[in-house]
Design a protein around this motif. Structure first.
Motif, PDB file in Angstrom:
ATOM      1  N   THR A  17       0.827  -1.208   0.000  1.00 14.36           N
ATOM      2  CA  THR A  17       0.000   0.000   0.000  1.00 14.36           C
ATOM      3  C   THR A  17       0.859   1.256   0.000  1.00 14.36           C
ATOM      4  O   THR A  17       0.574   2.225  -0.718  1.00 14.36           O
ATOM      5  N   ALA A  20       2.276   1.769  -3.378  1.00 12.94           N
ATOM      6  CA  ALA A  20       1.273   2.276  -4.314  1.00 12.94           C
ATOM      7  C   ALA A  20       1.190   3.798  -4.259  1.00 12.94           C
ATOM      8  O   ALA A  20       0.960   4.452  -5.283  1.00 12.94           O
ATOM      9  N   PHE A  21       1.396   4.380  -3.069  1.00 10.67           N
ATOM     10  CA  PHE A  21       1.367   5.830  -2.945  1.00 10.67           C
ATOM     11  C   PHE A  21       2.700   6.459  -3.355  1.00 10.67           C
ATOM     12  O   PHE A  21       2.733   7.601  -3.810  1.00 10.67           O
ATOM     13  N   ARG A  24       4.930   6.833  -8.897  1.00 10.28           N
ATOM     14  CA  ARG A  24       4.404   7.982  -9.625  1.00 10.28           C
ATOM     15  C   ARG A  24       4.157   7.694 -11.101  1.00 10.28           C
ATOM     16  O   ARG A  24       3.220   8.215 -11.690  1.00 10.28           O
ATOM     17  N   THR A  26       3.324   5.476 -14.607  1.00  4.99           N
ATOM     18  CA  THR A  26       2.399   4.410 -15.002  1.00  4.99           C
ATOM     19  C   THR A  26       3.101   3.060 -15.011  1.00  4.99           C
ATOM     20  O   THR A  26       2.496   2.037 -14.652  1.00  4.99           O
ATOM     21  N   LEU A  29       3.368   1.658 -11.421  1.00  2.84           N
ATOM     22  CA  LEU A  29       2.062   1.197 -10.956  1.00  2.84           C
ATOM     23  C   LEU A  29       1.618  -0.057 -11.696  1.00  2.84           C
ATOM     24  O   LEU A  29       0.955  -0.928 -11.104  1.00  2.84           O
ATOM     25  N   THR A  33       0.525  -3.527 -10.016  1.00  2.00           N
ATOM     26  CA  THR A  33      -0.820  -4.024 -10.315  1.00  2.00           C
ATOM     27  C   THR A  33      -0.784  -5.457 -10.826  1.00  2.00           C
ATOM     28  O   THR A  33      -1.581  -6.307 -10.387  1.00  2.00           O
ATOM     29  N   ASN A  95      -3.568   6.203 -13.996  1.00  2.58           N
ATOM     30  CA  ASN A  95      -2.679   6.132 -12.827  1.00  2.58           C
ATOM     31  C   ASN A  95      -3.455   5.905 -11.537  1.00  2.58           C
ATOM     32  O   ASN A  95      -3.061   5.091 -10.701  1.00  2.58           O
ATOM     33  N   VAL A  96      -4.554   6.622 -11.377  1.00  6.59           N
ATOM     34  CA  VAL A  96      -5.351   6.462 -10.151  1.00  6.59           C
ATOM     35  C   VAL A  96      -5.991   5.079 -10.116  1.00  6.59           C
ATOM     36  O   VAL A  96      -6.041   4.426  -9.064  1.00  6.59           O
ATOM     37  N   ARG A  99      -3.354   2.573  -9.176  1.00  6.05           N
ATOM     38  CA  ARG A  99      -3.024   2.699  -7.747  1.00  6.05           C
ATOM     39  C   ARG A  99      -4.095   2.040  -6.882  1.00  6.05           C
ATOM     40  O   ARG A  99      -3.787   1.324  -5.918  1.00  6.05           O
TER      41      ARG A  99
END
Length: 234
Positions: A17, A20-21, A24, A26, A29, A33, A95-96, A99
């Motif tokens: 987690t 994930a923050f 930055r 793609t 992430l 993912t 991106n969001v 995440r």
């Protein structure tokens, strides 16, 4: 059976987690993912978390609308008659979404492979968590179902007395929360009395120290690879 230790799953979910923050780009992430989301979603479907996954997918609609409103800038990609979709909106949405998929995958891996009782016991025995904190956490988690039941009964009583079943105004919330908090405080007092009568103060928690098995090492290795991938690509 490939049963993992609760502490290992807790550490894994927490660090993934955080990654994930931190991530930055793609590409960062996407790596996180691909490692976490498929496993978490498959486990979630097997453990009947289908509703949670469905709500996540529905929420992506609102996320896309938000991206169109606040991040729709850059090169033009699609020009519809009523809206122009630009590169910034797609990049922000992607991106969001990635995440959130990482966090969802890590959360599903954790909650499907352990339970609160096992986790608290592991934190107390292996990490030396105070018995008072461990007991408070255990009781708090157990009380969630009871508070949910109490809330349902309060809503039923409100409906029978001609009030709104669900609170809307500040006055509604006040009349709803007062009996709920009163019941919670009364239960807390009697739980404390019962614990002391059973000798809680004299209880000595068992300490076993941190134990690592081969299966735990595999999970920590996967975690380290993700950590390296994020910071190397950064």
């Amino acid at each position: 059976m490939f049963k993992l230790r609760p502490l290992t799953l807790f550490i894994y979910g927490l660090i993934v987690t955080i990654l994930a923050f931190i991530a930055r780009s793609t590409e960062q992430l996407l790596i996180l993912t691909l490692i976490n989301s498929p496993v978490g979603i498959v486990l979630g479907l097997r453990k009947r978390f289908t509703a949670l996954i469905a709500l996540f997918l529905v929420g992506l609609i609102g996320l896309f609308i938000n991206a169109l409103i606040f991040s729709n800038s850059g090169a033009l990609l699609v020009d519809l008659s009523f809206i122009a979709i630009k590169e910034g909106a797609i990049t922000s949405f992607l991106n969001v979404t990635l995440r959130l998929l990482v966090i969802l995958g890590a959360a599903l891996i954790f909650i499907t492979q352990t339970n609160a009782r096992e986790l608290i016991k592991s934190l107390e025995e292996e990490l030396g968590l105070s018995k008072d904190i461990a007991y408070a956490l255990a009781v708090g988690l157990r009380m969630l179902n009871i508070l949910e039941r109490d809330a349902g009964e309060i809503r039923l009583v409100r409906a029978e007395r001609g009030f709104r079943k669900y609170p809307v105004t500040p006055a509604d919330f006040g009349s709803f929360l007062r009996p709920l908090l009163s019941l919670g405080l009364e239960r807390a007092v009697w739980i404390g009395i019962a614990a002391e009568l059973r000798g809680f103060a004299q209880r000595s928690p068992r300490r076993v120290g941190l134990r690592v098995s081969l299966k735990d090492l595999v999970i920590y290795s996967i975690l380290i690879l993700q950590f390296i991938a994020v910071f190397v690509m950064h």
